[in-house]
Design an enzyme around this catalytic site. Structure first.
Site, short mmCIF file in Angstrom:
data_model
loop_
_atom_site.label_atom_id
_atom_site.label_comp_id
_atom_site.label_asym_id
_atom_site.label_seq_id
_atom_site.Cartn_x
_atom_site.Cartn_y
_atom_site.Cartn_z
N ASP A 1 -16.83 15.02 19.82
CA ASP A 1 -18.01 14.28 19.42
C ASP A 1 -19.13 15.21 18.98
OD1 ASP A 1 -19.64 12.16 18.95
OD2 ASP A 1 -20.09 11.74 21.05
N GLU B 1 -27.72 15.30 17.34
CA GLU B 1 -27.57 14.76 18.69
C GLU B 1 -27.27 15.85 19.72
OE1 GLU B 1 -24.55 11.74 18.99
OE2 GLU B 1 -24.74 11.60 21.16
N GLU C 1 -16.11 2.62 22.74
CA GLU C 1 -17.36 2.58 23.52
C GLU C 1 -17.89 1.16 23.64
OE1 GLU C 1 -19.84 5.57 21.58
OE2 GLU C 1 -18.88 7.13 22.78
C1 GCV Z 1 -23.26 5.18 17.55
C2 GCV Z 1 -21.46 9.26 20.33
C3 GCV Z 1 -22.91 8.91 20.39
C4 GCV Z 1 -23.12 7.41 20.25
C5 GCV Z 1 -22.48 6.96 18.93
C6 GCV Z 1 -21.00 7.32 18.98
C7 GCV Z 1 -20.27 6.96 17.70
O1 GCV Z 1 -20.80 8.80 21.46
O2 GCV Z 1 -23.46 9.40 21.57
O3 GCV Z 1 -24.50 7.16 20.25
O4 GCV Z 1 -22.64 5.58 18.74
O5 GCV Z 1 -20.88 8.71 19.16
O6 GCV Z 1 -20.03 7.87 16.91
O7 GCV Z 1 -19.93 5.82 17.52
#
Ligand code: GCV
Length: 647
Positions: free
Chosen positions: A344, A372, A265
């Protein structure tokens, strides 16, 4: 520290100890912590604590200090004894007595020894030091600001951090990473010129046996050190990390190690230099090794620039494809941190096939306590049963995930500076349950829930029954009114709260349901799909390969089927979608009523906070129901056989 919820350590929980005579034997900082705890209880309830031999009701004894964490608990001759050969063991033994309450002093001879299954039981905080313009201070945080950071620096008053460490020790957690894995410019400097702030936090957590870890950026030699490269095989890069790490240990001698999100990411990583993730992890492992530290290298690596038209890319495959070929190449003090599912933290995912496929690598399994994708601490969603299913899952046919997590169990933290710690007061149950399951992955989560209820709310049977009925099935309730049958990601893009059935369907982050007029689901079979099912060892590869043997709850994760496909439950897929969505909302209505009926048994502020959140949960659940049902009615044209309103 006024106005902070004592959570599962209210004063009353210390009465059985505080009214008795306690002997404490041994020395060292954690023994002093235990002594302080007992002394405080005695001041309040009239008992006594001493270090001199004599006649006692409770003996807490540290015999040596070999670094172990277990303890022996014994009751006989009218005396309760806890013996440990490691200081943390004494601390955990003490909290064991707190948990038992009066039962610890009942006269029936008993002896039992306790040992954590996993040596590392860790919380990762996704906290930013400075408020991030999009993600705020705590990324995916639903409990206010950070416990550690305020106004761009470490909090001056760390009393609350100390109270947090105490709560964590009481459920068995022994490690905390204090900053976000997405490491922005300000946070990067915690590794170097701002390490003193981390040291202050470590100082507040240490009395409760908690080691502090730091998330670092792989690009640190470039962004902090001014080097031209962060290539893991470059000697100057290796020297830079060795020196930076030595300085960390000079400031924090018991520092735990680094957490790294690389090539994920948008975070920098070894791919930029044509190097593997083992090269990257081993670079940091080498810097940490002389000091006894560990690098936690995250396996959350996938392409987030996908083209939805390209059906050959499957995000679910990514971690396995990247990492399993590297098995055996990671250093002994490198731990590969794997999310429990291949995606995720959706409300329902299969267990990641990586777990069990890397016998030559230390793995840590990562869970997500912050909600989340499970209601963001506005909805009640107790995750204990989900985690327990994951941890007890036999992935290589013999060992459970809990036993395979040799590198530890980790959860993304769900706390903040909210007076109730977790925004939704009932979300405290998730934090507590994580700690207890990390200690014993085979523990019955329902017993853990009962324990949390008893400690937090006291012994009242009416209240306990009410809370149990609200929390027990709340994960499945949430699943019922949200994305069906393992399909996942029907959330609003970006913030991930509330329904958006097509929210991610045409996005670069992956495609998740492929619904059309005939059917729904992602074909991940080997025979005709992305081949993901083939990443599992047998028998799971076979179980998931066929829609006939695939468990209902994961059917749409593994297969694209018609709306009329008959589930093992005896319902068609479309009728299952309608029924579960109506049921889920009805269950929220019932839970809200149940909570209302407890008004006289719960303190007013807590009751009001939960009541207010139930209003939002119900509104949101109805929205989920109506959007999901309408979407599939419009796609399929199949009417609800019970004739209920679908828009
Ligand atoms: C900290 C998901 C979340 C991100 C998070 C990522 C991760 O994509 O939406 O906010 O980033 O996981 O675990 O690194």
């Amino acid at each position: 520290m006024q106005g902070v919820d004592p959570a599962w350590l209210p004063d009353g929980a210390f009465r059985p100890i505080g009214t008795r005579r306690t002997l404490i034997r041994g020395s060292g900082p954690l023994v002093d912590t235990v002594h302080g705890e007992v002394a405080r209880a005695c001041e309040r309830f009239g008992g006594s604590v001493s270090r001199e031999p004599g006649s006692y009701d409770l003996v807490l004894e540290l015999d040596g200090d070999d670094g172990s964490e277990g303890f022996v608990y014994e009751r006989g001759d009218g005396r309760t004894t806890v013996t440990a050969s490691g200081a943390r063991g004494l601390l955990y033994g003490f909290f064991h007595v707190v948990r038992l309450g009066e039962t610890a002093f009942l006269d029936d001879a008993r002896r039992a020894s306790y040992q954590p299954e996993s040596a590392l039981r860790m919380l990762d905080h996704w906290d930013n030091v400075a408020v991030h313009p999009v993600m705020g201070q705590v990324e995916r945080g639903y409990a206010g600001g950070s416990l550690f950071w305020e106004d761009g620096r470490a909090r001056g008053d760390l009393e609350r951090v100390r109270a947090y460490g105490r709560l964590l020790a009481a459920c068995g957690i022994n490690a905390v990473a204090v900053n976000n894995v997405n490491v922005h410019a300000t946070e990067a400097r915690l590794l170097t010129d701002r390490i003193g702030e981390v040291a202050d936090i470590a100082g507040a957590l240490r009395p409760y046996g908690i080691r502090t870890h730091l998330s670092v950026t792989f690009a640190a030699p470039v962004v902090l050190g001014g080097l031209a490269s962060a290539d893991p095989l470059d000697e100057s890069v290796r020297a830079w990390w060795a020196e930076a790490t030595a300085r960390v240990y000079a400031t924090i001698p018991d520092f735990g190690g680094f957490v790294v999100k690389a090539d994920s990411e948008g975070q920098p990583g070894p791919f930029a230099y044509g190097r593997s993730h083992a090269d990257g992890a081993n670079l940091l492992a080498a810097a940490l090794a002389p000091h006894g530290g560990t690098v936690h290298w995250r396996a959350f690596v996938y392409n987030h620039h996908q083209d939805w038209r390209d059906r050959s890319t499957d995000r679910a495959r990514a971690a396995y494809d990247h990492f399993v070929p590297l098995d055996g190449e990671f250093a002994d003090n490198a731990v590969l941190q794997v999310k429990h599912g291949p995606m995720d933290f959706q409300v329902r995912e299969p267990v990641s096939p990586m777990i069990g496929a890397m016998p030559g690598t230390r793995l840590a399994v990562e869970l997500q306590a912050t909600q989340e994708y499970t209601g963001q601490q506005r909805h009640v969603c107790w995750l204990g049963p989900m985690w327990s299913e994951v941890l007890r899952f036999g992935i290589d046919g013999e060992s459970s995930v809990g036993a395979l997590a040799r590198g530890g169990l980790v959860a993304v933290a769900n706390v903040g500076d909210d007076p109730f710690w977790t925004g939704h007061p009932l979300a405290q149950a998730n934090l507590y349950t994580f700690g207890r399951l990390a200690w014993d992955p085979n523990a019955d989560p329902h017993h853990v829930l009962d324990e949390w209820i008893r400690l937090t709310f006291g012994p009242g049977p009416g209240l306990a029954a009410g809370l149990r009925s609200i929390l027990d099935g709340s994960w499945r309730t949430y699943e019922r009114y949200t994305a069906p049958l393992g399909v996942g990601f029907m959330v609003q893009p970006g913030h991930h709260y509330g329904p958006s059935v097509d929210g991610y369907e045409y996005s670069p982050w992956g495609t998740y349901h492929f619904a059309d007029r005939d059917g729904v689901g992602v074909d991940r079979s080997v025979a005709s799909g992305t081949g993901y099912a083939g990443q599992y060892a047998k028998p799971w590869a076979d179980v998931y390969e066929s829609p006939l043997s695939c468990p209902d709850e994961l059917l749409l994760f593994f297969h694209h089927v018609s709306y009329g496909h008959m589930l093992h439950s005896g319902k068609t897929v479309i009728q299952h979608i309608y029924d579960t969505h109506f049921e889920g909302v009805a269950e929220v209505e019932a839970a809200r009523e149940r909570w209302a009926s407890l008004v006289d048994l719960v303190d007013p502020a807590r009751h009001a906070r939960v009541a207010e959140r139930f209003e939002e949960q119900l509104r949101s659940a109805r929205e989920w129901r109506d959007q999901v049902n309408s979407y599939f009615f419009r796609k399929s044209g199949v009417a609800d056989e019970r004739g209920r309103t679908i828009y």
